[in-house]
Design an enzyme around this catalytic site. Structure first.
Site, PDB file in Angstrom:
ATOM      1  N   ASN A   9       0.871  -1.177   0.000  1.00 45.55           N
ATOM      2  CA  ASN A   9       0.000   0.000   0.000  1.00 45.55           C
ATOM      3  C   ASN A   9       0.908   1.227   0.000  1.00 45.55           C
ATOM      4  O   ASN A   9       1.499   1.560   1.022  1.00 45.55           O
ATOM      5  CB  ASN A   9      -0.883  -0.032   1.257  1.00 45.55           C
ATOM      6  CG  ASN A   9      -1.711   1.239   1.411  1.00 45.55           C
ATOM      7  OD1 ASN A   9      -1.749   2.081   0.519  1.00 45.55           O
ATOM      8  ND2 ASN A   9      -2.375   1.380   2.551  1.00 45.55           N
ATOM      9  N   TRP A  10       1.012   1.854  -1.160  1.00 46.27           N
ATOM     10  CA  TRP A  10       1.952   2.977  -1.294  1.00 46.27           C
ATOM     11  C   TRP A  10       1.423   4.247  -0.628  1.00 46.27           C
ATOM     12  O   TRP A  10       2.153   5.219  -0.508  1.00 46.27           O
ATOM     13  CB  TRP A  10       2.224   3.260  -2.773  1.00 46.27           C
ATOM     14  CG  TRP A  10       2.971   2.178  -3.500  1.00 46.27           C
ATOM     15  CD1 TRP A  10       3.372   0.964  -3.004  1.00 46.27           C
ATOM     16  CD2 TRP A  10       3.428   2.220  -4.865  1.00 46.27           C
ATOM     17  NE1 TRP A  10       4.034   0.254  -3.971  1.00 46.27           N
ATOM     18  CE2 TRP A  10       4.079   0.994  -5.133  1.00 46.27           C
ATOM     19  CE3 TRP A  10       3.332   3.157  -5.895  1.00 46.27           C
ATOM     20  CZ2 TRP A  10       4.645   0.703  -6.369  1.00 46.27           C
ATOM     21  CZ3 TRP A  10       3.893   2.868  -7.133  1.00 46.27           C
ATOM     22  CH2 TRP A  10       4.542   1.655  -7.366  1.00 46.27           C
ATOM     23  N   LYS A  11       0.155   4.243  -0.257  1.00 42.53           N
ATOM     24  CA  LYS A  11      -0.461   5.447   0.333  1.00 42.53           C
ATOM     25  C   LYS A  11      -0.226   6.637  -0.616  1.00 42.53           C
ATOM     26  O   LYS A  11      -0.211   6.440  -1.830  1.00 42.53           O
ATOM     27  CB  LYS A  11       0.049   5.666   1.752  1.00 42.53           C
ATOM     28  CG  LYS A  11      -0.116   4.395   2.606  1.00 42.53           C
ATOM     29  CD  LYS A  11       0.146   4.562   4.059  1.00 42.53           C
ATOM     30  CE  LYS A  11      -0.053   3.215   4.760  1.00 42.53           C
ATOM     31  NZ  LYS A  11       0.115   3.276   6.198  1.00 42.53           N
ATOM     32  N   HIS A  97      -9.377   1.119   5.306  1.00 41.92           N
ATOM     33  CA  HIS A  97      -8.076   1.332   5.953  1.00 41.92           C
ATOM     34  C   HIS A  97      -8.254   2.309   7.113  1.00 41.92           C
ATOM     35  O   HIS A  97      -9.041   3.243   7.033  1.00 41.92           O
ATOM     36  CB  HIS A  97      -7.072   1.883   4.930  1.00 41.92           C
ATOM     37  CG  HIS A  97      -5.674   1.864   5.449  1.00 41.92           C
ATOM     38  ND1 HIS A  97      -5.187   2.811   6.323  1.00 41.92           N
ATOM     39  CD2 HIS A  97      -4.654   0.984   5.246  1.00 41.92           C
ATOM     40  CE1 HIS A  97      -3.932   2.523   6.626  1.00 41.92           C
ATOM     41  NE2 HIS A  97      -3.582   1.419   5.981  1.00 41.92           N
ATOM     42  N   GLU A  99      -6.556   4.712   8.076  1.00 42.45           N
ATOM     43  CA  GLU A  99      -6.331   6.131   7.725  1.00 42.45           C
ATOM     44  C   GLU A  99      -7.573   6.719   7.061  1.00 42.45           C
ATOM     45  O   GLU A  99      -7.885   7.901   7.253  1.00 42.45           O
ATOM     46  CB  GLU A  99      -5.088   6.248   6.816  1.00 42.45           C
ATOM     47  CG  GLU A  99      -3.811   6.034   7.622  1.00 42.45           C
ATOM     48  CD  GLU A  99      -2.640   5.473   6.835  1.00 42.45           C
ATOM     49  OE1 GLU A  99      -2.661   5.514   5.585  1.00 42.45           O
ATOM     50  OE2 GLU A  99      -1.693   4.979   7.485  1.00 42.45           O
ATOM     51  N   GLU A 169      -4.838  -4.880  10.801  1.00 42.99           N
ATOM     52  CA  GLU A 169      -3.833  -3.826  10.946  1.00 42.99           C
ATOM     53  C   GLU A 169      -4.092  -3.086  12.261  1.00 42.99           C
ATOM     54  O   GLU A 169      -4.902  -2.148  12.287  1.00 42.99           O
ATOM     55  CB  GLU A 169      -3.926  -2.835   9.787  1.00 42.99           C
ATOM     56  CG  GLU A 169      -3.666  -3.437   8.433  1.00 42.99           C
ATOM     57  CD  GLU A 169      -3.133  -2.395   7.443  1.00 42.99           C
ATOM     58  OE1 GLU A 169      -2.070  -2.637   6.879  1.00 42.99           O
ATOM     59  OE2 GLU A 169      -3.767  -1.344   7.264  1.00 42.99           O
ATOM     60  N   GLY A 175       2.940   2.403  10.829  1.00 42.60           N
ATOM     61  CA  GLY A 175       3.888   3.507  10.676  1.00 42.60           C
ATOM     62  C   GLY A 175       4.641   3.865  11.948  1.00 42.60           C
ATOM     63  O   GLY A 175       5.295   4.908  12.003  1.00 42.60           O
ATOM     64  N   SER A 215       3.928  -1.953  10.393  1.00 43.82           N
ATOM     65  CA  SER A 215       5.387  -2.025  10.595  1.00 43.82           C
ATOM     66  C   SER A 215       5.957  -3.394  10.239  1.00 43.82           C
ATOM     67  O   SER A 215       6.889  -3.881  10.896  1.00 43.82           O
ATOM     68  CB  SER A 215       5.756  -1.625  12.026  1.00 43.82           C
ATOM     69  OG  SER A 215       5.352  -0.287  12.264  1.00 43.82           O
ATOM     70  N   GLY A 236       3.077  -1.066   4.254  1.00 41.90           N
ATOM     71  CA  GLY A 236       3.079   0.367   3.944  1.00 41.90           C
ATOM     72  C   GLY A 236       4.491   0.825   3.620  1.00 41.90           C
ATOM     73  O   GLY A 236       4.989   0.640   2.501  1.00 41.90           O
ATOM     74  N   GLY A 237       5.179   1.401   4.603  1.00 40.54           N
ATOM     75  CA  GLY A 237       6.495   2.003   4.390  1.00 40.54           C
ATOM     76  C   GLY A 237       7.475   1.117   3.634  1.00 40.54           C
ATOM     77  O   GLY A 237       8.146   1.574   2.696  1.00 40.54           O
TER      78      GLY A 237
HETATM   79  P1  13P Z   1       3.314   0.462   7.653  1.00 41.84           P
HETATM   80  O1  13P Z   1       3.829  -0.822   7.044  1.00 41.84           O
HETATM   81  O2  13P Z   1       4.027   1.682   7.135  1.00 41.84           O
HETATM   82  O3  13P Z   1       3.237   0.383   9.133  1.00 41.84           O
HETATM   83  O4  13P Z   1       1.800   0.645   7.133  1.00 41.84           O
HETATM   84  C1  13P Z   1       0.935  -0.425   7.208  1.00 41.84           C
HETATM   85  C2  13P Z   1      -0.289  -0.080   6.458  1.00 41.84           C
HETATM   86  O5  13P Z   1      -1.020   0.822   6.842  1.00 41.84           O
HETATM   87  C3  13P Z   1      -0.584  -0.830   5.233  1.00 41.84           C
HETATM   88  O6  13P Z   1      -1.879  -0.593   4.802  1.00 41.84           O
END
Ligand code: 13P
Length: 252
Positions: A9-11, A97, A99, A169, A175, A215, A236-237
Site C-alpha cells: 500500500n503505497w499510500k 483502511h 487512515e 492492521e 507507521g 510495521s 506500507g512504508g
Molecule cells: P506500515 O507498514 O508503514 O506500518 O503501514 C501499514 C499499512 O497501513 C498498510 O496498509
C-alpha cells in the site's frame, strides 16, 4: 490451499516516474514464485493505468487500489468508483483502511457500502480491521475487531465473498516501527477466522486469506508469516523500497 498475498500500500507516495521504476524493479527481482503467492501493488489512483501496462502478463502480480467510492456513479466530485477501477484492470481494492476511517470519517456503514461496490464490480476486496492502542490496553481488542467484522460483512452471503481478503492492521502498529508480535498477530488472526467460521462455515474460514499489516518489514516478516493463520502482509512504508518489499516477498 488458500492464497498467500504480499500487498504494497503505497499510500500517498511516489510520483509517476518513481512509481513505474519501483514497479519495474519489484517485477524484475521477483520471478519464480510459488504458484499460490500473489503480489499486489496498490499505488495512488493516478498511476493505476500506467502500471497495468507493466504488470499485464505477469501471472503473480496484481494491481490494487487504495479505496473506492460507495456509490456506483454520480455527482461526487473528486471520487473514483469501483466500476472505474475495474475498467482500468484493477484486481484488488483496499477498503476501510484505518487512515480512511480516521482522516476521512469512514464508518462501518461506508465500509459495507464500498464492499458492496467492490463485489458488484468483481474486485477482490481487502477489508482492513484493527484496534487503537487504548482499546487494546482495555483488553477490548477481540470484541472491537469482531464488531467491525459484524458491521461490515455480515449482511453479505458467503458466496458473494469468495474473493474477500481481510487485513488485520492494529492502528498502534501502523507507521510506528512497533509491529504486533507474531503471537499477538496470530491470536487475532485465529480469532478472525473463528468469527467467519461461526458465521459462515469452516470451509469458508479455511479458504480466507488474512493478512497482517503494521510495521511489517524484512526483519519481522519471516516470523509473522510462519504463523498458521497469517497468510501474508499488507505493507506500507517497506513497500516503497524495491529491496525491502522484495525481501518481504521472499520471506515465504
Ligand atoms: P506500515 O507498514 O508503514 O506500518 O503501514 C501499514 C499499512 O497501513 C498498510 O496498509
Amino acid at each position: 490451499m488458500r492464497k498467500k498475498i504480499v500487498a504494497g500500500n503505497w499510500k500517498m507516495n511516489k510520483q509517476m516516474e518513481e512509481g513505474l521504476k519501483l514497479t519495474f524493479a519489484i517485477k524484475e527481482t521477483n520471478k519464480n514464485f510459488p504458484e499460490e503467492l500473489e503480489v499486489v501493488l496498490a499505488p495512488p489512483f493516478i498511476h493505476l493505468y500506467a502500471m497495468e501496462e507493466l504488470l499485464k502478463n505477469q501471472p503473480n502480480f496484481f494491481l490494487g487500489a487504495q479505496n473506492c467510492h460507495e456509490e456506483e456513479s454520480g455527482a461526487y466530485t473528486g471520487e473514483v468508483s469501483a466500476a472505474m477501477l475495474a475498467s482500468v484492470g484493477v484486481d484488488y481494492v483496499i477498503i476501510g483502511h484505518s487512515e480512511r476511517r480516521h482522516y476521512f470519517n469512514e464508518t462501518d456503514t461506508h465500509v459495507a457500502n464500498k464492499l458492496q461496490q467492490a463485489i458488484a464490480n468483481d474486485l477482490n476486496p481487502i477489508l482492513c480491521v484493527g484496534e487503537h492502542l487504548a482499546i487494546r490496553n482495555d483488553k477490548k481488542h477481540f470484541e472491537y475487531v469482531q464488531q467491525q467484522i459484524e458491521n461490515t460483512l455480515f449482511s453479505f452471503t458467503a458466496d458473494l465473498m469468495q474473493d474477500l481478503v481481510i487485513a488485520y492492521e492494529p492502528v498502534w502498529a501502523i507507521g510506528t516501527g512497533h509491529n504486533a508480535t507474531p503471537e499477538q498477530a496470530q491470536e487475532m488472526h485465529q480469532h478472525i477466522r473463528q468469527i467467519l467460521q461461526d458465521q459462515y462455515s469452516k470451509s469458508f474460514a479455511n479458504n480466507l486469506t488474512i493478512l497482517y499489516g503494521g510495521s511489517c518489514k524484512p526483519s519481522n516478516a519471516p516470523d509473522l508469516f510462519q504463523q498458521p493463520d497469517i497468510d501474508g502482509g499488507l505493507i506500507g512504508g517497506a513497500s516503497l523500497s524495491a529491496d525491502d518489499f522484495s525481501a518481504i516477498i521472499q520471506s515465504f
